[in-house]
Every structure is written in structure tokens, then in C-alpha cells.
Write an enzyme that holds these catalytic residues in place. Structure first.
Site, short mmCIF file in Angstrom:
data_model
loop_
_atom_site.label_atom_id
_atom_site.label_comp_id
_atom_site.label_asym_id
_atom_site.label_seq_id
_atom_site.Cartn_x
_atom_site.Cartn_y
_atom_site.Cartn_z
N GLN A 1 13.49 8.33 8.28
CA GLN A 1 13.21 6.92 8.60
C GLN A 1 12.79 6.06 7.39
O GLN A 1 13.27 4.95 7.22
CB GLN A 1 12.08 6.85 9.66
CG GLN A 1 11.70 5.43 10.04
CD GLN A 1 10.48 5.38 10.97
OE1 GLN A 1 10.60 5.71 12.15
NE2 GLN A 1 9.34 4.99 10.45
N HIS B 1 7.55 8.38 17.86
CA HIS B 1 6.90 8.14 16.54
C HIS B 1 5.50 8.75 16.53
O HIS B 1 4.50 8.05 16.40
CB HIS B 1 6.79 6.64 16.29
CG HIS B 1 8.11 5.98 16.04
ND1 HIS B 1 8.77 6.03 14.83
CD2 HIS B 1 8.92 5.24 16.85
CE1 HIS B 1 9.89 5.35 14.90
NE2 HIS B 1 10.01 4.87 16.12
N ASP C 1 2.52 3.28 21.81
CA ASP C 1 2.92 3.72 20.45
C ASP C 1 1.81 3.47 19.45
O ASP C 1 2.05 3.06 18.30
CB ASP C 1 4.20 3.01 19.98
CG ASP C 1 5.44 3.67 20.54
OD1 ASP C 1 5.31 4.60 21.36
OD2 ASP C 1 6.54 3.26 20.14
N ASP D 1 -1.69 4.81 10.35
CA ASP D 1 -0.37 4.80 10.99
C ASP D 1 -0.31 3.62 11.95
O ASP D 1 -1.33 3.21 12.51
CB ASP D 1 -0.10 6.12 11.73
CG ASP D 1 1.36 6.20 12.19
OD1 ASP D 1 2.24 5.73 11.45
OD2 ASP D 1 1.63 6.75 13.29
N LYS E 1 -22.36 6.71 -7.46
CA LYS E 1 -22.76 6.24 -8.79
C LYS E 1 -22.33 4.79 -9.04
O LYS E 1 -22.82 3.92 -8.38
CB LYS E 1 -22.25 7.20 -9.89
CG LYS E 1 -22.75 8.62 -9.72
CD LYS E 1 -24.25 8.74 -9.87
CE LYS E 1 -24.72 10.16 -9.61
NZ LYS E 1 -26.18 10.25 -9.45
N TYR F 1 13.46 -4.74 10.68
CA TYR F 1 12.38 -3.85 11.09
C TYR F 1 12.86 -2.40 11.08
O TYR F 1 13.83 -2.07 11.75
CB TYR F 1 11.87 -4.22 12.49
CG TYR F 1 10.75 -3.31 12.93
CD1 TYR F 1 9.52 -3.35 12.28
CD2 TYR F 1 10.94 -2.37 13.94
CE1 TYR F 1 8.49 -2.50 12.66
CE2 TYR F 1 9.92 -1.51 14.31
CZ TYR F 1 8.70 -1.58 13.66
OH TYR F 1 7.69 -0.74 14.02
N TYR G 1 11.79 -10.07 11.49
CA TYR G 1 12.55 -8.88 11.11
C TYR G 1 13.01 -8.09 12.34
O TYR G 1 13.54 -7.01 12.24
CB TYR G 1 11.72 -8.00 10.17
CG TYR G 1 11.37 -8.74 8.90
CD1 TYR G 1 12.23 -8.69 7.80
CD2 TYR G 1 10.22 -9.52 8.81
CE1 TYR G 1 11.93 -9.40 6.65
CE2 TYR G 1 9.92 -10.22 7.67
CZ TYR G 1 10.78 -10.16 6.60
OH TYR G 1 10.49 -10.87 5.46
N LYS H 1 6.77 0.65 10.69
CA LYS H 1 5.65 -0.03 10.02
C LYS H 1 5.38 0.66 8.68
O LYS H 1 5.71 1.82 8.48
CB LYS H 1 4.43 0.00 10.95
CG LYS H 1 3.60 -1.26 10.94
CD LYS H 1 4.41 -2.51 11.20
CE LYS H 1 3.64 -3.79 10.98
NZ LYS H 1 4.53 -4.94 10.90
N ASP H 2 4.70 -0.05 7.79
CA ASP H 2 4.49 0.45 6.42
C ASP H 2 3.52 1.62 6.36
O ASP H 2 3.62 2.49 5.52
CB ASP H 2 3.97 -0.68 5.55
CG ASP H 2 4.68 -1.97 5.86
OD1 ASP H 2 5.89 -2.01 5.65
OD2 ASP H 2 4.03 -2.92 6.33
N ASP I 1 7.39 8.62 6.43
CA ASP I 1 7.77 9.11 7.76
C ASP I 1 9.21 9.57 7.65
O ASP I 1 10.10 8.74 7.45
CB ASP I 1 7.60 7.96 8.76
CG ASP I 1 8.12 8.29 10.15
OD1 ASP I 1 8.63 9.41 10.35
OD2 ASP I 1 8.00 7.42 11.02
#
Ligand code: 13P
Ligand code: 13P
Ligand code: MG
Ligand code: MG
Length: 366
Positions: free
Chosen positions: A93, A18, A287, A130, A244, A230, A348, A233-234, A11
Site C-alpha cells: 500500500q 487495515h 477503522d 495509525d 536532562k 487518497y 483527494y 493515511k500517513d 503499511d
């Protein structure tokens, strides 16, 4: 010839909060890869999920190659300039370090990569989330690879009957990579006790035991471990080979119909249902909600086919409604108890400062 598929996402700025990268930002990422494609890449695609730009690249350099990681890092640096010029929110970010040190891991961007000998037809699914963390993939990967309720191939396809090997990472350990390798079916319950705690133990990769081939890779970076606070977010990505000796595409998608609860959403600090969304879905309510997209494609001689949007199908409309309902059920209780992330996640955020101040005012009654 072995082909490597690398997925690196970050990001570096978004429109209206966001929400999603701007067209200009995405064009900048695309142009940067295009300028260097002839030198380094076989093929590439640029996508986004929520506010995260995602680079999907094929090449022959193997995983963790410094030139590929540098290319992605520089693409995000260039895109950050565009984000600043446009006044996008959260410019840069996820770029948490100043100097590039050879690999994007530990620097902010999320990445997952796999190297393999292409099969005559090589179908893949790129999942991107996200507003959540890498543990979000524990539930669908565990069930998609190890549970015959979703993966009928475990019963019906001889290649899969021998099960899969999972590498699981302790993402709270920050001195290096602390991992354990466990196999299904025999270690099923051991895996269950680890994967039930998705903020601590995360599936990093899966291999087919029948052939030893890599089946899935997941990004495992935890931004708060890198930043110490913080910073967003990851928002993990995962790449899964299908058909197969691997689960079929539909078997891998099947667990997402649970719309399971994950940590994330607003300020990365709530519990909501993971909504399987169409490509290019935006972020909205609180968000969020936490979203996952799934892009299916094949790769042949390192070249990607066009892609299919695997959650753009009427079946998933019902699941999206279910996800919204599940989210509303828990949102109804706001920040109380199970509705907010566990304290280890909140450590955090600013909540810690407030508790410290309050702590001084506590008295022990005589
Ligand atoms: P195969 O053609 O690879 O056997 O695919 C079977 C399948 O996908 C059933 O879901
Ligand atoms: P991202 O991690 O997607 O930037 O979201 C951050 C956030 O705090 C949303 O409320
Ligand atoms: Mg953001
Ligand atoms: Mg994001």
C-alpha cells in the site's frame, strides 16, 4: 562517536482490513534487517502500530544515508511479497514509486531520523500513530516542549529555561522542503498560529537551545501529495530524546492525556480523538480510532535496551475511556460539519467527482 537512530515505517499489508501486519510479514521485515545488520546496523527493532510496520535502526552513517534507506525500502519490498503470498489486505500500500531513488522520503514510507553524540544515559521515546497524519504530533510536541502546564522543567530545570527551537514545515508545498525556524518562548504566538492548522504546518524537528542538541524529529510525509489521490493515511512516527536538557519522559507523555482531536480514522477522512494505546493494540471501531503508541528505551554504544510500553499503565485506561467518549460525541453527527475532515483533505477522495457532477445541475435563479 556519533550515533544515528532511523525510524522508517510503512503499511505493506494487513490482516482483516487495515488492521495489523501478519506475524509472517513482521518476521520477513525482521529477517531482512537481520541479514544486513552486520554490514550496516548497530542494532534494530521491528514493531508495528495498527497496520504499519516500523523499523527502528541504529547505525553510524548519519541521516538520509542511501544504504540505510535502501535497506528499509528493500525490507518493505520483501515483506510486500509475503503480503501478496498470504493475500493480506493492501499489499504494498505505501510503496508508491517503482524504482528506489536513494531516499524513502517522497516514495511513501514515513521516516524520521536523528544523529547525536550519546549521553552517558540516552533515553528515547518512539511514538507511532495509525489512522492519522503528521499534524497529529503538533499539539503534544508544542505543549510538551513549550508549555509549563505539561513541562514543569521549563520552570524548574535551568537547562530548559532558555526554551527550544522548532523547525516547522509547510506540508502543502510540494516543490521541495518549505520550512520556518521559530523559538520558544519569544515566538510562542507565531508558532501557535501555524501549528493550530495541523494539515498545513507540521513540526519537523525540535532542538534544545541550551546545547543545540536535537531533541525530537517527526515524519512529515503526506501520502496524498505523493500519490495525488487518497491511498491511506500517513500514519506518522516521532522520536523524542528525554531527560536532562530535554523534557522528562513523563512531561513528553503528559499532553497525550488530552486525547486531542485529529484528522484520520475511517478512510482518513474524519475527526476523532487520538487514543493512547498499548503496544500491539489493534484497529477496530470505524477503522480506528486513531491511535498512538509510545515505546521507551535507552541506547548505549548504539545498542538498544529492552523497551517499556509507556501507555501500558492504569492511568491511561481512564484516558482511553475519555478518548472513546470524545470520539463518540463527534461520531454522533456522522459526516456533518466538523465531524468530517476539511474539504482540502477530502479533495483527494471520491467526493470531488460527485461534487463536479452535482455542480453541473446547479442553476442560478433569475
Ligand atoms: P533527572 O534525574 O534527570 O533530574 O529527572 C528528573 C525527572 O525526571 C522529574 O520528572
Ligand atoms: P491506513 O492508512 O492505516 O492504511 O488506513 C486506511 C483507511 O482508509 C482506513 O479506513
Ligand atoms: Mg492500510
Ligand atoms: Mg496505517
Amino acid at each position: 562517536m556519533k550515533i544515528t537512530v532511523s525510524v522508517i515505517k510503512a503499511d505493506v499489508g494487513s490482516v482483516g482490513g487495515h488492521n495489523r501486519p501478519s506475524e509472517k510479514l513482521l518476521a520477513s521485515l525482521h529477517n531482512h534487517l537481520k541479514q544486513n545488520a552486520q554490514r550496516l546496523l548497530k542494532d534494530f527493532k521491528v514493531t508495528f502500530t495498527g497496520d504499519d510496520g516500523c523499523l527502528l535502526m541504529s547505525h553510524t552513517k548519519g541521516v538520509d544515508h542511501p544504504e540505510i534507506h535502501k535497506l528499509a525500502w528493500e525490507a518493505f519490498i520483501e515483506a510486500t511479497k509475503v503480503a501478496k503470498e498470504q493475500g493480506l489486505y493492501g499489499a504494498g500500500q505505501d510503496l508508491l514509486k517503482d524504482a528506489f531513488s536513494g531516499n524513502v522520503r517522497g516514495m511513501g514510507p514515513g521516516s524520521c531520523e536523528m544523529e547525536f553524540e550519546e549521553r552517558p544515559s540516552e533515553p528515547l521515546v518512539l511514538f507511532a500513530c495509525d489512522k492519522t497524519d503528521p499534524g497529529a504530533f503538533n499539539y503534544p510536541i508544542f505543549r510538551g516542549f513549550a508549555d509549563p502546564f505539561h513541562n514543569a522543567g521549563l520552570l524548574l530545570a535551568p537547562d530548559m529555561a532558555v526554551g527550544f527551537e522548532f523547525t516547522i514545515m509547510d506540508v502543502n508545498y510540494t516543490e521541495g522542503d518549505r520550512v520556518i525556524v521559530l523559538s520558544t518562548p519569544e515566538n510562542y504566538y507565531d508558532m501557535a498560529v501555524l501549528l493550530r492548522d495541523p494539515e498545513h504546518y507540521v513540526v519537523e524537528s525540535v532542538k534544545a537551545r541550551s546545547t543545540g542538541d536535537v531533541a525530537a524529529v517527526v515524519s512529515t510525509s503526506r501520502l496524498h501529495n505523493i500519490a495525488g489521490k487518497y491511498t491511506g493515511k500517513d500514519d506518522p512516527v516521532a522520536l523524542v530524546r528525554t531527560q536532562k536538557q530535554f523534557p522528562s519522559t513523563g512531561e513528553i507523555l503528559s499532553p497525550y492525556a488530552t486525547a486531542h482531536y485529529v484528522v484520520g480514522d475511517n478512510r482518513g477522512s474524519h475527526i476523532v480523538s487520538l487514543m493512547p494505546c498499548k503496544q500491539n493494540a489493534i484497529i477496530s471501531f470505524f477503522d480506528g480510532p486513531a491511535i498512538v503508541t509510545a515505546m521507551g528505551f535507552c541506547i548505549h554504544n548504539g545498542i538498544f535496551t529492552e523497551s517499556v510500553d509507556l501507555f501500558d499503565q492504569p492511568f491511561w485506561d481512564m484516558i482511553r475511556n475519555k478518548a472513546a467518549e470524545k470520539t463518540m460525541h463527534i461520531r454522533d453527527q456522522g459526516f456533518f460539519g466538523a465531524a468530517m475532515a476539511p474539504m482540502e483533505e477530502l479533495e483527494y477522495t471520491g467526493v470531488v467527482e460527485r461534487i463536479k457532477l452535482l455542480d453541473k445541475k446547479f442553476i442560478i435563479r433569475k
